[in-house]
Write a protein that holds these residues in place. Structure first.
Motif, mmCIF file in Angstrom:
data_model
loop_
_atom_site.group_PDB
_atom_site.id
_atom_site.type_symbol
_atom_site.label_atom_id
_atom_site.label_comp_id
_atom_site.label_asym_id
_atom_site.label_seq_id
_atom_site.Cartn_x
_atom_site.Cartn_y
_atom_site.Cartn_z
ATOM 1 N N ARG A 1 1.029 -0.984 0.351
ATOM 2 C CA ARG A 1 0.340 -0.104 -0.365
ATOM 3 C C ARG A 1 1.085 0.971 0.225
ATOM 4 N NH1 ARG A 1 -5.651 -0.466 -0.370
ATOM 5 N NH2 ARG A 1 -5.899 -2.581 -0.856
ATOM 6 N N ALA A 2 1.464 0.939 1.300
ATOM 7 C CA ALA A 2 2.711 2.784 0.856
ATOM 8 C C ALA A 2 3.093 2.627 -0.489
ATOM 9 C CB ALA A 2 3.690 2.318 1.813
ATOM 10 N N LYS A 3 4.196 1.799 -0.930
ATOM 11 C CA LYS A 3 4.707 2.117 -2.676
ATOM 12 C C LYS A 3 3.429 2.554 -3.679
ATOM 13 C CE LYS A 3 7.990 -1.429 -2.208
ATOM 14 N NZ LYS A 3 8.439 -3.213 -2.752
ATOM 15 N N MET A 4 2.404 1.903 -3.462
ATOM 16 C CA MET A 4 1.495 2.562 -4.180
ATOM 17 C C MET A 4 1.231 3.440 -3.936
ATOM 18 S SD MET A 4 -2.105 -0.402 -4.870
ATOM 19 C CE MET A 4 -1.946 -0.231 -3.867
ATOM 20 N N ILE A 5 0.658 4.294 -2.397
ATOM 21 C CA ILE A 5 0.599 5.690 -2.599
ATOM 22 C C ILE A 5 1.887 6.274 -3.303
ATOM 23 C CG2 ILE A 5 0.753 6.911 -0.731
ATOM 24 C CD1 ILE A 5 -1.347 4.662 1.222
ATOM 25 N N GLU A 6 3.156 6.061 -2.536
ATOM 26 C CA GLU A 6 4.060 6.745 -2.885
ATOM 27 C C GLU A 6 3.796 7.250 -4.443
ATOM 28 O OE1 GLU A 6 7.562 4.601 -1.636
ATOM 29 O OE2 GLU A 6 7.536 4.827 0.314
ATOM 30 N N ARG A 7 3.475 6.293 -5.227
ATOM 31 C CA ARG A 7 4.084 6.544 -6.934
ATOM 32 C C ARG A 7 2.643 6.994 -7.554
ATOM 33 N NH1 ARG A 7 4.617 -0.023 -8.059
ATOM 34 N NH2 ARG A 7 6.585 0.123 -8.408
ATOM 35 N N VAL B 1 1.405 9.701 -5.623
ATOM 36 C CA VAL B 1 1.575 11.111 -4.993
ATOM 37 C C VAL B 1 2.989 11.899 -5.461
ATOM 38 C CG1 VAL B 1 2.173 12.549 -2.623
ATOM 39 C CG2 VAL B 1 0.507 10.657 -2.438
ATOM 40 N N GLY B 2 4.179 11.145 -5.996
ATOM 41 C CA GLY B 2 4.850 11.224 -6.817
ATOM 42 C C GLY B 2 5.979 11.197 -5.786
ATOM 43 N N GLU B 3 5.723 10.504 -4.388
ATOM 44 C CA GLU B 3 7.121 10.450 -3.255
ATOM 45 C C GLU B 3 8.095 9.013 -2.896
ATOM 46 O OE1 GLU B 3 5.251 11.391 0.473
ATOM 47 O OE2 GLU B 3 5.031 13.287 -0.829
ATOM 48 N N GLY B 4 9.450 9.204 -2.482
ATOM 49 C CA GLY B 4 9.962 8.299 -2.345
ATOM 50 C C GLY B 4 10.517 7.126 -3.076
ATOM 51 N N ALA B 5 10.594 6.029 -2.682
ATOM 52 C CA ALA B 5 11.905 4.970 -4.078
ATOM 53 C C ALA B 5 10.736 4.824 -4.719
ATOM 54 C CB ALA B 5 12.457 4.492 -2.916
ATOM 55 N N ALA B 6 10.040 4.604 -4.634
ATOM 56 C CA ALA B 6 8.957 4.153 -5.709
ATOM 57 C C ALA B 6 8.666 5.006 -6.429
ATOM 58 C CB ALA B 6 7.758 3.041 -5.331
ATOM 59 N N ALA B 7 8.543 6.343 -6.705
ATOM 60 C CA ALA B 7 8.236 7.030 -7.951
ATOM 61 C C ALA B 7 9.436 7.351 -8.704
ATOM 62 C CB ALA B 7 7.096 8.948 -7.068
ATOM 63 N N LYS B 8 10.544 7.770 -7.181
ATOM 64 C CA LYS B 8 12.203 7.834 -7.855
ATOM 65 C C LYS B 8 12.595 6.626 -9.162
ATOM 66 C CE LYS B 8 13.313 9.385 -4.418
ATOM 67 N NZ LYS B 8 14.806 10.473 -2.869
ATOM 68 N N THR B 9 12.216 5.788 -8.927
ATOM 69 C CA THR B 9 12.792 4.640 -10.014
ATOM 70 C C THR B 9 11.646 4.787 -11.344
ATOM 71 O OG1 THR B 9 10.937 2.886 -8.798
ATOM 72 C CG2 THR B 9 13.821 3.192 -8.042
ATOM 73 N N LYS B 10 10.442 5.023 -11.055
ATOM 74 C CA LYS B 10 8.987 5.674 -12.380
ATOM 75 C C LYS B 10 9.087 6.500 -13.116
ATOM 76 C CE LYS B 10 4.503 6.239 -12.728
ATOM 77 N NZ LYS B 10 3.445 6.442 -12.297
ATOM 78 N N THR B 11 10.566 7.254 -12.554
ATOM 79 C CA THR B 11 10.728 8.636 -13.735
ATOM 80 C C THR B 11 12.014 8.880 -13.750
ATOM 81 O OG1 THR B 11 10.889 9.592 -10.974
ATOM 82 C CG2 THR B 11 8.766 9.809 -11.678
ATOM 83 N N GLN B 12 12.774 7.795 -13.174
ATOM 84 C CA GLN B 12 14.293 7.456 -13.655
ATOM 85 C C GLN B 12 13.869 7.021 -15.921
ATOM 86 O OE1 GLN B 12 16.659 5.917 -11.116
ATOM 87 N NE2 GLN B 12 16.644 8.248 -9.555
ATOM 88 N N ALA B 13 14.378 8.268 -15.993
ATOM 89 C CA ALA B 13 14.563 7.319 -17.639
ATOM 90 C C ALA B 13 15.984 6.258 -18.172
ATOM 91 C CB ALA B 13 14.374 9.086 -18.785
#
Length: 176
Positions: free
Chosen positions: A142-148, A150-162
């Motif tokens: 759930r925390a990973k889904m929320i991070e994605r 919201v665009g915060e945390g480690a999950a969002a960083k790995t998603k946005t990095q090209a």
């Protein structure tokens, strides 16, 4: 031959083996309990530290939800009577609100329910430990889904990095 004087000498190795085995078993039981206790305390601390971290995230995200912020601001202005206070100056330091999203609110509420300290069992039996581990795993998801969202945390960083394309270096040191 029933009374052989060398019988005790011939069985001396077996006698020492049995004594050593018995002593080793007793020492192993005592050492196993103390080592098991220290390992259990260490693992328990790690698990509850993870639960506490997720609980803290859930509280911060819940307080950043627009519905909660609007309730807080409405009650705050009625208490103050419209006068400027310390809260007005510190509002510029506040965290930004989360998007008004029903799915996000549901995820935050579920995360909070999964890691609420009063509902986590501290019993030491298989069923309680498996339930605790299952709840922590679900809360991490759930925390990973929320991070994605919201665009915060480690999950969002790995998603946005090209992804970077691999480059080859020629013998002259040029990248191609």
């Amino acid at each position: 031959m029933a009374n052989d004087p060398f019988e005790d000498i011939l069985n001396l190795e077996e006698q020492f083996y049995q004594e050593g085995y018995k002593q080793g078993q007793e020492d192993g039981v005592a050492a196993g309990r103390s080592e098991g206790r220290s390992l259990g305390l260490e693992k328990g601390f790690q698990k509850f530290a993870e639960a506490g971290m997720l609980y803290g995230k859930a509280i911060v995200w819940a307080n950043r939800l627009p519905a909660v912020k609007s309730r807080y601001q409405a009650s705050d202005t009625s208490v103050r009577g419209g006068k400027e206070t310390e809260i007005d100056r510190s509002s510029s330091l506040a965290l930004p609100s989360l998007p008004d999203n029903a799915r996000l609110e549901k995820h935050v509420t579920t995360l909070y329910a999964l890691v609420e300290a009063e509902t986590l069992s501290t019993e030491n039996n298989d069923e309680a430990v498996n339930d605790f581990d299952d709840r922590i795993k679900r809360a991490q998801g759930r925390a990973k889904m929320i991070e994605r969202i919201v665009g915060e945390g480690a999950a969002a960083k790995t998603k946005t990095q090209a992804p970077t394309s691999p480059t080859k270096t020629t013998s002259r040191g040029l990248n191609i």
